[in-house]
Design a protein around this motif. Structure first.
Motif, PDB file in Angstrom:
ATOM      1  N   GLN A  44       0.840  -1.202   0.000  1.00  0.00           N
ATOM      2  CA  GLN A  44       0.000   0.000   0.000  1.00  0.00           C
ATOM      3  C   GLN A  44       0.873   1.250   0.000  1.00  0.00           C
ATOM      4  O   GLN A  44       1.835   1.335   0.769  1.00  0.00           O
ATOM      5  N   GLU A  58       3.865   0.034   2.275  1.00  0.00           N
ATOM      6  CA  GLU A  58       3.798  -0.894   3.402  1.00  0.00           C
ATOM      7  C   GLU A  58       3.435  -2.278   2.884  1.00  0.00           C
ATOM      8  O   GLU A  58       2.442  -2.440   2.176  1.00  0.00           O
ATOM      9  N   VAL A  61       0.639  -8.832   4.596  1.00  0.00           N
ATOM     10  CA  VAL A  61       0.581 -10.246   4.209  1.00  0.00           C
ATOM     11  C   VAL A  61      -0.857 -10.718   3.968  1.00  0.00           C
ATOM     12  O   VAL A  61      -1.796 -10.231   4.606  1.00  0.00           O
ATOM     13  N   ARG A  62      -1.012 -11.615   3.005  1.00  0.00           N
ATOM     14  CA  ARG A  62      -2.301 -12.242   2.703  1.00  0.00           C
ATOM     15  C   ARG A  62      -2.105 -13.738   2.622  1.00  0.00           C
ATOM     16  O   ARG A  62      -1.050 -14.214   2.197  1.00  0.00           O
ATOM     17  N   PRO A  73      -5.121 -10.916   7.369  1.00  0.00           N
ATOM     18  CA  PRO A  73      -4.119 -11.156   8.420  1.00  0.00           C
ATOM     19  C   PRO A  73      -4.710 -10.992   9.820  1.00  0.00           C
ATOM     20  O   PRO A  73      -4.207 -11.589  10.773  1.00  0.00           O
ATOM     21  N   ILE A  93       8.343 -13.008   5.176  1.00  0.00           N
ATOM     22  CA  ILE A  93       7.805 -11.691   4.830  1.00  0.00           C
ATOM     23  C   ILE A  93       8.945 -10.685   4.624  1.00  0.00           C
ATOM     24  O   ILE A  93       8.969  -9.937   3.645  1.00  0.00           O
ATOM     25  N   ASN A 119       5.846  -4.967   8.712  1.00  0.00           N
ATOM     26  CA  ASN A 119       5.314  -5.157  10.065  1.00  0.00           C
ATOM     27  C   ASN A 119       6.045  -6.286  10.775  1.00  0.00           C
ATOM     28  O   ASN A 119       6.260  -7.351  10.199  1.00  0.00           O
ATOM     29  N   ASP A 180       3.841   1.763  15.167  1.00  0.00           N
ATOM     30  CA  ASP A 180       2.588   1.559  14.448  1.00  0.00           C
ATOM     31  C   ASP A 180       1.389   1.837  15.359  1.00  0.00           C
ATOM     32  O   ASP A 180       1.497   1.703  16.576  1.00  0.00           O
ATOM     33  N   ASP A 181       0.268   2.194  14.749  1.00  0.00           N
ATOM     34  CA  ASP A 181      -0.993   2.422  15.488  1.00  0.00           C
ATOM     35  C   ASP A 181      -0.762   3.347  16.675  1.00  0.00           C
ATOM     36  O   ASP A 181      -1.336   3.140  17.752  1.00  0.00           O
ATOM     37  N   LYS A 204      -5.462   5.370  12.611  1.00  0.00           N
ATOM     38  CA  LYS A 204      -6.655   5.733  11.859  1.00  0.00           C
ATOM     39  C   LYS A 204      -7.755   6.329  12.744  1.00  0.00           C
ATOM     40  O   LYS A 204      -8.502   7.204  12.313  1.00  0.00           O
ATOM     41  N   GLU A 240      -9.172   8.277   4.178  1.00  0.00           N
ATOM     42  CA  GLU A 240     -10.142   7.763   3.202  1.00  0.00           C
ATOM     43  C   GLU A 240     -10.742   8.841   2.310  1.00  0.00           C
ATOM     44  O   GLU A 240     -11.346   8.530   1.286  1.00  0.00           O
ATOM     45  N   GLY A 258      -3.669   5.453   3.074  1.00  0.00           N
ATOM     46  CA  GLY A 258      -5.089   5.126   3.220  1.00  0.00           C
ATOM     47  C   GLY A 258      -5.737   4.885   1.877  1.00  0.00           C
ATOM     48  O   GLY A 258      -5.133   5.125   0.830  1.00  0.00           O
ATOM     49  N   TYR A 259      -6.977   4.397   1.916  1.00  0.00           N
ATOM     50  CA  TYR A 259      -7.683   4.039   0.687  1.00  0.00           C
ATOM     51  C   TYR A 259      -7.810   5.228  -0.277  1.00  0.00           C
ATOM     52  O   TYR A 259      -7.907   5.043  -1.479  1.00  0.00           O
ATOM     53  N   PRO A 264      -4.038  -1.677  -0.746  1.00  0.00           N
ATOM     54  CA  PRO A 264      -2.896  -2.584  -0.929  1.00  0.00           C
ATOM     55  C   PRO A 264      -3.095  -3.476  -2.153  1.00  0.00           C
ATOM     56  O   PRO A 264      -4.169  -4.049  -2.320  1.00  0.00           O
TER      57      PRO A 264
HETATM   58  P1  C2E Z   1      -1.668  -2.336  10.234  1.00  0.00           P
HETATM   59  O1  C2E Z   1      -0.219  -2.635  10.293  1.00  0.00           O
HETATM   60  O2  C2E Z   1      -2.149  -1.188  11.056  1.00  0.00           O
HETATM   61  O3  C2E Z   1      -2.002  -2.156   8.694  1.00  0.00           O
HETATM   62  C1  C2E Z   1      -2.955  -1.249   8.199  1.00  0.00           C
HETATM   63  C2  C2E Z   1      -4.253  -1.945   7.922  1.00  0.00           C
HETATM   64  O4  C2E Z   1      -5.250  -0.969   7.589  1.00  0.00           O
HETATM   65  C3  C2E Z   1      -4.189  -2.871   6.700  1.00  0.00           C
HETATM   66  O5  C2E Z   1      -5.118  -3.930   6.908  1.00  0.00           O
HETATM   67  C4  C2E Z   1      -4.680  -1.958   5.579  1.00  0.00           C
HETATM   68  O6  C2E Z   1      -5.196  -2.665   4.459  1.00  0.00           O
HETATM   69  C5  C2E Z   1      -5.762  -1.201   6.301  1.00  0.00           C
HETATM   70  N1  C2E Z   1      -6.017   0.107   5.697  1.00  0.00           N
HETATM   71  C6  C2E Z   1      -5.169   0.900   5.025  1.00  0.00           C
HETATM   72  N2  C2E Z   1      -5.763   2.056   4.654  1.00  0.00           N
HETATM   73  C7  C2E Z   1      -7.037   1.984   5.094  1.00  0.00           C
HETATM   74  C8  C2E Z   1      -8.158   2.881   5.012  1.00  0.00           C
HETATM   75  O7  C2E Z   1      -8.093   3.969   4.437  1.00  0.00           O
HETATM   76  N3  C2E Z   1      -9.318   2.473   5.603  1.00  0.00           N
HETATM   77  C9  C2E Z   1      -9.423   1.259   6.245  1.00  0.00           C
HETATM   78  N4  C2E Z   1     -10.602   0.941   6.791  1.00  0.00           N
HETATM   79  N5  C2E Z   1      -8.376   0.398   6.350  1.00  0.00           N
HETATM   80  C10 C2E Z   1      -7.203   0.760   5.777  1.00  0.00           C
HETATM   81  P2  C2E Z   1      -4.696  -5.444   6.719  1.00  0.00           P
HETATM   82  O8  C2E Z   1      -3.791  -5.594   5.535  1.00  0.00           O
HETATM   83  O9  C2E Z   1      -5.950  -6.252   6.776  1.00  0.00           O
HETATM   84  O10 C2E Z   1      -3.814  -5.755   7.996  1.00  0.00           O
HETATM   85  C11 C2E Z   1      -4.376  -5.748   9.282  1.00  0.00           C
HETATM   86  C12 C2E Z   1      -3.314  -5.880  10.342  1.00  0.00           C
HETATM   87  O11 C2E Z   1      -2.690  -7.182  10.267  1.00  0.00           O
HETATM   88  C13 C2E Z   1      -2.164  -4.889  10.180  1.00  0.00           C
HETATM   89  O12 C2E Z   1      -2.526  -3.627  10.700  1.00  0.00           O
HETATM   90  C14 C2E Z   1      -1.078  -5.588  10.971  1.00  0.00           C
HETATM   91  O13 C2E Z   1      -1.268  -5.380  12.352  1.00  0.00           O
HETATM   92  C15 C2E Z   1      -1.342  -7.055  10.650  1.00  0.00           C
HETATM   93  N6  C2E Z   1      -0.443  -7.426   9.541  1.00  0.00           N
HETATM   94  C16 C2E Z   1      -0.626  -7.282   8.204  1.00  0.00           C
HETATM   95  N7  C2E Z   1       0.443  -7.734   7.510  1.00  0.00           N
HETATM   96  C17 C2E Z   1       1.337  -8.155   8.446  1.00  0.00           C
HETATM   97  C18 C2E Z   1       2.652  -8.725   8.358  1.00  0.00           C
HETATM   98  O14 C2E Z   1       3.250  -8.908   7.287  1.00  0.00           O
HETATM   99  N8  C2E Z   1       3.261  -9.067   9.559  1.00  0.00           N
HETATM  100  C19 C2E Z   1       2.650  -8.860  10.763  1.00  0.00           C
HETATM  101  N9  C2E Z   1       3.304  -9.197  11.894  1.00  0.00           N
HETATM  102  N10 C2E Z   1       1.421  -8.311  10.873  1.00  0.00           N
HETATM  103  C20 C2E Z   1       0.778  -7.968   9.728  1.00  0.00           C
END
Ligand code: C2E
Ligand code: CA
Ligand code: CA
Ligand code: CA
Length: 279
Positions: A44, A58, A61-62, A73, A93, A119, A180-181, A204, A240, A258-259, A264
């Motif tokens: 993304q 960023e 993973v899927r 994830p 990763i 991440n 993060d966050d 967010k 968004e 963001g979207y 992504p």
């Molecule tokens: P994160 O690290 O806070 O990643 C951002 C998440 O927010 C991603 O969801 C992304 O797709 C989503 N996002 C981005 N922009 C927007 C937006 O504008 N609106 C909304 N509603 N969502 C948005 P994703 O890919 O489903 O990942 C969720 C969480 O899973 C990540 O939060 C992270 O904590 C974990 N994750 C994802 N990939 C990895 C990885 O490779 N390794 C590890 N350890 N954790 C991962």
């Protein structure tokens, strides 16, 4: 009477059992998925608000499940953390993201994103050899250390006994560290005094209502001021709408994700990346 209190408790334990059985099944499935190469990374964009140019991507993973399709994830990373598989999955990763980023640099030159964010979970950060895993991923891919940003949560830094030491080792390699966050964990601004950190990713939840005067806007403003004052880079997450982007830019944010800027995707189109500058 006894029947009245006994029943809900019985149901509760049954649900708990079912839950842990399902966790164990999912854990075993994840192991097989890693061997079968079912994981994939999507990327993304993180863009400059003043110019609209691509600053980084960023890696997320899927799990491409043969029957269930794309699995989030949020569903499997917590399970992989629990059973320890995240250490091996996380190493995959890192290697994949570094190799991809190095390939973009070789193919696209200045059109490639300058950095890739990866991440890293609490479990990985607590692992003694983690800095060596990062170092090997960089050496094997040829990606310069300053092109890698490791994203960790405040909670992970607090939890892991070795976490802080690991972050210092990563800094010594020349890798950047992002919190993060930011603002959602057991957060304390004191953390910023002790943790070697370069980037604050403002969660967010503070961006969501930023266009309405209120608590969120006040906190988002405070966080950009803290970042700037400490010489850190702030990234606003979960942007968004164009209105949110404009307001963040007005507050002094220079980077956003963001979207609104892009979801992504497996192969971002850097040539015609549709990112719009705010000014
Ligand atoms: P994160 O690290 O806070 O990643 C951002 C998440 O927010 C991603 O969801 C992304 O797709 C989503 N996002 C981005 N922009 C927007 C937006 O504008 N609106 C909304 N509603 N969502 C948005 P994703 O890919 O489903 O990942 C969720 C969480 O899973 C990540 O939060 C992270 O904590 C974990 N994750 C994802 N990939 C990895 C990885 O490779 N390794 C590890 N350890 N954790 C991962
Ligand atoms: Ca992240
Ligand atoms: Ca985040
Ligand atoms: Ca998050």
């Amino acid at each position: 009477e006894a029947k009245g209190t006994g029943k809900p408790f019985h149901r509760f334990t049954t649900e708990l059992d079912q839950h842990s059985t399902e966790q164990a099944r999912l854990g075993a499935e994840l192991r097989a998925a890693l061997d079968a190469d079912q994981f994939q990374l999507v990327y993304q964009p993180i863009v400059s608000l003043p110019t609209g140019s691509l600053a980084s991507v960023e890696a997320l993973v899927r799990w491409v499940h043969p029957e269930r399709g794309w699995v989030s994830p949020a569903e499997f990373v917590p399970v992989a953390e629990q059973n320890g598989l995240i250490v091996e999955l996380g190493a995959w990763i890192l290697r994949t993201a570094c190799t991809q980023a190095a390939d973009w640099r070789a193919r696209l030159g200045t059109r490639a994103p300058a950095r890739v964010n990866v991440n890293v979970s609490a479990r990985q950060l607590a692992e003694p050899g983690f800095a060596d895993v990062v170092s090997a991923a960089l050496a094997d891919s040829g990606l310069p250390p300053s092109c890698l940003v490791v994203e960790v949560t405040e909670t992970a830094v607090f939890e892991g006994g070795r976490a802080l030491e690991t972050l210092h080792e990563l800094h010594a390699l020349g890798v950047l560290v992002a919190l993060d966050d930011f603002g959602t964990g057991h957060s304390s601004l004191g953390l910023l005094q002790t943790v070697p950190v370069d980037v604050l990713k403002v969660d967010k939840s503070f961006v969501d209502n930023i266009t309405m005067a209120g608590r969120h806007a006040v906190i988002a403003t405070a966080l950009i001021n803290v970042s700037t004052g400490l010489g850190l880079t702030a990234v606003a997450e979960g942007v968004e709408t164009a209105e949110q982007a404009a307001e963040l830019h007005r507050l002094g944010y220079r980077l956003a994700q963001g979207y609104h800027f892009g979801k992504p995707v497996a192969e971002p189109d850097f040539g015609t990346a549709e990112v719009t500058a705010v000014v």
